[in-house]
Design a protein around this motif. Sequence first.
Motif, mmCIF file in Angstrom:
data_model
loop_
_atom_site.group_PDB
_atom_site.id
_atom_site.type_symbol
_atom_site.label_atom_id
_atom_site.label_comp_id
_atom_site.label_asym_id
_atom_site.label_seq_id
_atom_site.Cartn_x
_atom_site.Cartn_y
_atom_site.Cartn_z
ATOM 1 N N VAL A 175 0.801 -1.463 0.198
ATOM 2 C CA VAL A 175 -0.493 -0.346 -0.078
ATOM 3 C C VAL A 175 0.812 1.489 0.134
ATOM 4 N N GLY A 176 0.229 1.896 -1.114
ATOM 5 C CA GLY A 176 1.336 3.066 -1.039
ATOM 6 C C GLY A 176 2.508 3.296 -1.795
ATOM 7 N N GLN A 177 2.504 1.799 -2.724
ATOM 8 C CA GLN A 177 3.803 1.890 -3.786
ATOM 9 C C GLN A 177 3.091 1.752 -4.175
ATOM 10 N N THR A 178 3.877 1.944 -6.199
ATOM 11 C CA THR A 178 3.476 0.970 -7.022
ATOM 12 C C THR A 178 4.274 -0.031 -7.594
ATOM 13 N N GLN A 179 5.378 0.110 -7.265
ATOM 14 C CA GLN A 179 6.558 -1.152 -8.355
ATOM 15 C C GLN A 179 6.370 -2.065 -7.666
ATOM 16 N N PRO A 180 6.468 -3.475 -7.536
ATOM 17 C CA PRO A 180 6.576 -4.725 -7.065
ATOM 18 C C PRO A 180 7.646 -4.837 -6.389
ATOM 19 N N GLN A 181 7.878 -5.225 -5.384
ATOM 20 C CA GLN A 181 8.908 -5.712 -4.437
ATOM 21 C C GLN A 181 9.480 -7.456 -4.171
ATOM 22 N N THR A 182 10.708 -7.516 -4.347
ATOM 23 C CA THR A 182 10.359 -8.770 -3.544
ATOM 24 C C THR A 182 10.915 -9.224 -2.727
ATOM 25 N N VAL A 183 10.428 -10.324 -2.165
ATOM 26 C CA VAL A 183 10.754 -10.104 -0.242
ATOM 27 C C VAL A 183 10.588 -11.252 0.482
ATOM 28 N N PHE A 184 11.624 -11.446 1.166
ATOM 29 C CA PHE A 184 12.467 -12.598 1.817
ATOM 30 C C PHE A 184 11.985 -12.932 3.273
ATOM 31 N N GLU A 185 11.931 -14.959 3.322
ATOM 32 C CA GLU A 185 11.637 -14.674 4.629
ATOM 33 C C GLU A 185 13.014 -15.123 5.721
ATOM 34 N N ILE A 186 13.139 -14.256 6.600
ATOM 35 C CA ILE A 186 14.837 -14.970 7.389
ATOM 36 C C ILE A 186 14.399 -16.016 8.113
ATOM 37 N N MET A 187 14.630 -17.219 7.490
ATOM 38 C CA MET A 187 14.749 -18.150 7.900
ATOM 39 C C MET A 187 15.482 -19.162 9.615
ATOM 40 N N ALA A 188 17.027 -18.268 8.708
ATOM 41 C CA ALA A 188 17.722 -19.366 10.519
ATOM 42 C C ALA A 188 19.486 -18.927 10.272
ATOM 43 N N LYS A 189 20.198 -18.659 10.748
ATOM 44 C CA LYS A 189 21.997 -18.330 10.588
ATOM 45 C C LYS A 189 22.008 -19.193 9.747
ATOM 46 N N LYS A 190 23.329 -18.322 8.507
ATOM 47 C CA LYS A 190 23.710 -19.354 8.194
ATOM 48 C C LYS A 190 24.367 -20.491 8.187
ATOM 49 N N GLY A 191 23.869 -21.556 7.468
ATOM 50 C CA GLY A 191 24.096 -23.040 7.687
ATOM 51 C C GLY A 191 23.058 -23.019 8.663
#
Length: 264
Positions: A175-191
């Motif tokens: 809401v409030g923006q016109t361009q798509p944003q690719t969004v990610f989920e944080i899952m865990a620390k590396k490895g």
Amino acid sequence: MTVMFCDMKGFTSLSEGVTPRGLVKIMNLYLSTMSEPIDAQRGIIDKYIGDAIMAYWGPPFVEETEQAALAASAALDMIGRVAQLRKELPELLGVRAIPTDCDIRIGIATGEALVGSIGSEFMMSYTVMGDTVNLASRLEGANKVYGCRCLISEATAAASADAIELREIDRLVVVGQTQPQTVFEIMAKKGELTLQQTLLRQHYVEGLAAYRERRWDDAARAFAAGLEAVPGDGPSMVLMARVEAYSETPPPADWDGAWHLEHK
């Protein structure tokens, strides 16, 4: 700057069921529990807005190259404290259980921001403003749609990828923006992904690719496989429902795979 918003899930229903004194105890414990990881990761707590926490990372407080990874690490620690918070709240209030199962939602975005002392002749505060701040706030709210705890922007993901395990969730127009944003989920620390998380991410990636290519049957199978690995995974269930709907009523020819959020 990298900006974070954190909110308590179910706060409204929780506040309706306790006394004012009990509510103060809940807020003090919740805000202290969730603020400690921010401080430990050198973040600046900008303000508390009811049950929401706004914080940021960036020069001159931390190096630009560190800010996103520090914010993501803080978010992982905050999520890791939810179980203990659920245990401590009933003990704090002297009850067997709290009225609702408390949880948190976090949104993080990285980008340019206006930084400085902003306010009026009556009050000034050192804070951050701009599209990056708005995006972080919208991503916090978008967790409600996907049934997850922490969504981050593409810029945050790119800057923290060496330290954090991530899963691409969707392309969003907030809401409030016109361009798509690719969004990610944080899952865990590396490895540190579990076998179940690794399988979930693998199947979700396959499902997302098929979804964007309109291969509805392939997408449904992939998301179903992800749900076998991690039953109840929110994003998989949401995309599965979309696939079923699009199988019946396909999107228009100019569909770009982005999902438009209608609410903050």
